[in-house]
Design a protein around this motif. Structure first.
Motif, mmCIF file in Angstrom:
data_model
loop_
_atom_site.group_PDB
_atom_site.id
_atom_site.type_symbol
_atom_site.label_atom_id
_atom_site.label_comp_id
_atom_site.label_asym_id
_atom_site.label_seq_id
_atom_site.Cartn_x
_atom_site.Cartn_y
_atom_site.Cartn_z
ATOM 1 N N VAL A 1 33.686 -2.698 40.375
ATOM 2 C CA VAL A 1 34.908 -2.402 41.133
ATOM 3 C C VAL A 1 36.102 -2.965 40.364
ATOM 4 N N CYS A 2 37.159 -2.185 40.265
ATOM 5 C CA CYS A 2 38.379 -2.640 39.596
ATOM 6 C C CYS A 2 39.092 -3.674 40.452
ATOM 7 N N GLY A 3 39.363 -4.829 39.865
ATOM 8 C CA GLY A 3 40.006 -5.914 40.588
ATOM 9 C C GLY A 3 41.518 -5.895 40.447
ATOM 10 N N ILE A 4 42.132 -6.999 40.842
ATOM 11 C CA ILE A 4 43.597 -7.073 40.881
ATOM 12 C C ILE A 4 44.188 -7.340 39.501
ATOM 13 N N THR A 5 45.455 -6.977 39.361
ATOM 14 C CA THR A 5 46.290 -7.468 38.265
ATOM 15 C C THR A 5 46.988 -8.701 38.825
ATOM 16 N N SER A 6 46.714 -9.864 38.257
ATOM 17 C CA SER A 6 47.096 -11.131 38.909
ATOM 18 C C SER A 6 48.521 -11.564 38.543
ATOM 19 N N TYR A 7 49.482 -11.007 39.279
ATOM 20 C CA TYR A 7 50.872 -11.395 39.044
ATOM 21 C C TYR A 7 51.646 -11.651 40.337
ATOM 22 N N ASP A 8 50.966 -11.519 41.505
ATOM 23 C CA ASP A 8 51.665 -11.716 42.777
ATOM 24 C C ASP A 8 50.626 -11.976 43.861
ATOM 25 N N TYR A 9 51.121 -12.316 45.065
ATOM 26 C CA TYR A 9 50.221 -12.517 46.200
ATOM 27 C C TYR A 9 49.610 -11.178 46.630
ATOM 28 N N CYS A 10 48.428 -11.243 47.196
ATOM 29 C CA CYS A 10 47.731 -10.032 47.628
ATOM 30 C C CYS A 10 48.270 -9.533 48.967
ATOM 31 N N HIS A 11 48.354 -8.200 49.106
ATOM 32 C CA HIS A 11 48.794 -7.620 50.375
ATOM 33 C C HIS A 11 47.603 -7.002 51.117
ATOM 34 N N ILE A 12 47.877 -6.367 52.240
ATOM 35 C CA ILE A 12 46.813 -5.851 53.096
ATOM 36 C C ILE A 12 46.014 -4.752 52.392
ATOM 37 N N HIS B 1 45.164 -4.828 49.253
ATOM 38 C CA HIS B 1 44.155 -5.561 48.485
ATOM 39 C C HIS B 1 43.047 -6.062 49.405
ATOM 40 N N ALA B 2 43.438 -6.505 50.601
ATOM 41 C CA ALA B 2 42.436 -6.981 51.563
ATOM 42 C C ALA B 2 41.463 -5.863 51.899
ATOM 43 N N ARG B 3 41.980 -4.644 52.112
ATOM 44 C CA ARG B 3 41.084 -3.542 52.438
ATOM 45 C C ARG B 3 40.101 -3.292 51.302
ATOM 46 N N SER B 4 40.591 -3.273 50.073
ATOM 47 C CA SER B 4 39.715 -3.013 48.937
ATOM 48 C C SER B 4 38.620 -4.068 48.840
ATOM 49 N N THR B 5 39.016 -5.325 48.926
ATOM 50 C CA THR B 5 38.037 -6.414 48.823
ATOM 51 C C THR B 5 37.026 -6.345 49.961
ATOM 52 N N LEU B 6 37.505 -6.126 51.181
ATOM 53 C CA LEU B 6 36.613 -6.120 52.335
ATOM 54 C C LEU B 6 35.690 -4.901 52.343
ATOM 55 N N VAL B 7 36.194 -3.751 51.908
ATOM 56 C CA VAL B 7 35.356 -2.548 51.874
ATOM 57 C C VAL B 7 34.158 -2.770 50.959
ATOM 58 N N PHE C 1 47.792 -16.885 40.221
ATOM 59 C CA PHE C 1 47.555 -15.850 41.232
ATOM 60 C C PHE C 1 46.078 -15.483 41.381
ATOM 61 N N ILE C 2 45.256 -15.822 40.397
ATOM 62 C CA ILE C 2 43.811 -15.710 40.600
ATOM 63 C C ILE C 2 43.376 -16.741 41.646
ATOM 64 N N LYS C 3 43.912 -17.951 41.549
ATOM 65 C CA LYS C 3 43.605 -18.989 42.552
ATOM 66 C C LYS C 3 44.085 -18.565 43.933
ATOM 67 N N GLU C 4 45.273 -17.957 43.989
ATOM 68 C CA GLU C 4 45.799 -17.498 45.282
ATOM 69 C C GLU C 4 44.943 -16.364 45.843
ATOM 70 N N PHE C 5 44.428 -15.517 44.959
ATOM 71 C CA PHE C 5 43.519 -14.444 45.377
ATOM 72 C C PHE C 5 42.295 -15.040 46.061
ATOM 73 N N TYR C 6 41.719 -16.064 45.438
ATOM 74 C CA TYR C 6 40.545 -16.713 46.027
ATOM 75 C C TYR C 6 40.883 -17.343 47.378
ATOM 76 N N THR C 7 42.051 -17.957 47.470
ATOM 77 C CA THR C 7 42.465 -18.553 48.750
ATOM 78 C C THR C 7 42.485 -17.493 49.842
ATOM 79 N N ASP C 8 43.046 -16.333 49.527
ATOM 80 C CA ASP C 8 43.148 -15.251 50.517
ATOM 81 C C ASP C 8 41.788 -14.660 50.853
ATOM 82 N N MET C 9 41.016 -14.297 49.847
ATOM 83 C CA MET C 9 39.770 -13.564 50.087
ATOM 84 C C MET C 9 38.652 -14.472 50.597
ATOM 85 N N ASP C 10 38.605 -15.711 50.123
ATOM 86 C CA ASP C 10 37.635 -16.658 50.694
ATOM 87 C C ASP C 10 37.962 -16.884 52.168
#
Length: 490
Positions: free
Chosen positions: A30-41, A43-49, A95-104
């Motif tokens: 699965v193609c992941g994020i380009t890590s330059y900003d906080y994740c939005h909803i 991104h949440a849908r993609s990760t959760l799906v 922003f990779i760390k912030e991604f983990y904070t959000d998705m975890d």
């Protein structure tokens, strides 16, 4: 293992039976994020799906190797780093760390492998070299381009015709490309930008080549499922196919899964449009399970329209399921009798005992989580009927049937990350959240209800409505029924 899972394949446009290349083992990229900003909803849908897809496949007994990358070098990262006076590496790491904070925080499991583009540049250089050697790519002015016309299957994923695309393309001044549709594989170094040595001079990889190289490294030249959002079908996934199949002369991915957009008032949510909400914005007011429930209330391929009303409906729906779970937990501690006639009707028991079969049928049909949620509600309704039918001292076998069904529903709900909390604790938290908005004491509320009752007896409807509206403004909702008037937080 019996293959019963059917998945809509973007490549063929129809549902196909999941048949792993290696029996019992599903490989997913699965193609992941380009890590330059906080994740939005979105991104949440993609990760959760895809978290749901992996969880379900594992629930069905498959071994799953799940790879999702991080794009940690890109034009956007370089530009944002310059704005914030930091390095592209430091910005991407942040922003990779912030991604983990959000998705975890949303309860998503981490993939088997999470390669970063900057850690796999040599693999990308190798793949580009293979394409150049085979005449499918060419150096020009320090860059390297893929020759689209060299790949006869270009456009097969997106359904686009190469002649039509070329007719609509425009060539910029001083363009080095032979064909306006050719895309960059390697970008020559620019002053002040990160770069790596290559046979074509210093530079950095293009976006598309990253996923072709990393998927080949971790999953092989052909794997089972490639996923992402609908916005990646063209050009990103189309270009991946051209690169990978052009170099390897084998099918790239057997099944392509693409989820729909998250929209706000029917317009795609995106950073470029400025109409996005970050995950942490939503988390300020809603429990993570509510967001998951909302995401899975729509089948993954359909658009998901985000609104405050939709989130409140999701919260209310999930609360109903938690109330049923709490009632079933309370039943488990009641005294029972060993013998007697069952109080649960055959019709209700039939709905309860077919829960798992119906759930699997829904999920096997292209991961239809919306239908699966409907089955949970139907089962909750049956459990409610069964609970109400019980005498004060119930039959032990009836208690076992009810609690067993609830345990089964909880287990199935783990696929969507739902019903994972202690019911009483979860419900109390929701009640506290609502009560936080009330601006009046319980004693004052009860006094107002009595005052309103007197007005209604006197048929002073204007006064009755005035009190109702006054309480509503204070965050209290009144509900009239045959037993009187009850109130709840707004």
């Amino acid at each position: 293992m019996e293959n019963t899972i059917r998945i809509h394949n973007t490549l063929s446009g129809k549902k196909e039976l999941l048949t792993p290349i290696e029996p019992g083992h599903v490989k997913i990229y699965v193609c992941g994020i380009t890590s330059y900003d906080y994740c939005h909803i979105g991104h949440a849908r993609s990760t959760l799906v895809f978290d749901m897809v992996v969880k379900y496949l594992r629930h069905r007994g498959y071994k799953v190797t799940f790879v999702r990358n991080f794009t940690d070098i890109d034009d956007k990262i370089i530009a944002r780093a310059a704005e914030q006076q930091t390095t592209p590496h430091e910005l991407a790491e942040r922003f990779i760390k912030e991604f983990y904070t959000d998705m975890d925080g949303l309860g998503a499991d981490r993939p088997t492998f999470e390669p970063r583009a900057t850690e796999n540049v040599q693999e990308m250089i190798q793949l580009i070299a293979e394409l150049v050697e085979q005449g499918k790519a060419y150096p020009a002015g320090g860059d390297v381009y893929y020759a689209v016309e060299s790949f006869s299957g270009y456009g097969k994923l997106s359904g686009r015709n190469i002649e039509d695309m070329r007719a609509g393309a425009r060539i910029a001044v001083n363009e080095q490309k032979r064909n306006p549709l050719d895309f960059v594989l390697w970008k020559g170094a620019k002053p002040g930008e990160p770069s790596w040595e290559s046979p074509w001079g210093p530079g950095r990889p293009g976006w598309h080549i990253e996923c072709s190289a990393m998927s080949r490294k971790y999953l092989g030249e052909t794997f089972d499922i490639h996923g992402g959002g609908q916005d990646l079908i063209f050009p990103h996934h189309e270009n991946e196919i051209a690169q990978s199949e052009g170099a390897n002369h084998k099918p790239f991915a057997n099944l392509w899964i693409h989820h729909g957009f998250v929209t706000i008032k029917d317009e795609k949510m995106s950073k470029s449009l400025g109409n996005f909400l970050t995950i942490r914005d939503v988390r300020e007011n809603y429990d993570p399970e509510v967001l998951r429930f909302f995401v899975f209330s729509t089948q993954y391929r359909n658009p998901l329209d985000f609104s405050e009303t939709a989130l409140k409906e999701a919260s209310s729906g999930l609360e109903r399921l938690y109330h049923t779970a709490a009632d079933c937990d309370a039943l488990a501690s009641r005294p029972v009798i060993k013998k007697g006639k069952s109080a649960i009707t055959d019709k209700v028991w039939q709905r309860m005992k077919t829960l798992e079969q119906r759930f699997l049928e829904a999920m096997d049909n292209d991961f239809n989580t919306a239908q699966a949620q409907g089955i949970f509600f139907d089962t909750s309704k049956s459990l409610g009927k069964a609970l109400r039918s019980l005498p004060e001292t119930p039959l032990a076998s009836d208690v076992q049937k009810i609690c067993g069904c609830m345990d089964k529903m909880r287990k199935l709900a783990t696929v969507m990350g739902l019903l994972q909390a202690d019911p009483v604790t979860w419900l109390q938290a929701r009640e506290s959240e609502r009560s936080a908005g009330i601006k009046i004491s319980t004693e004052e509320i009860e006094a107002k209800i009595k005052e309103r009752l007197a007005a209604r007896i006197a048929k002073d409807w204007a006064k009755s409505d005035e009190i109702r509206d006054e309480l509503l403004n204070q965050g209290v909702v009144l509900k009239d029924n045959v037993d009187g008037t009850t109130w709840s937080p707004k």
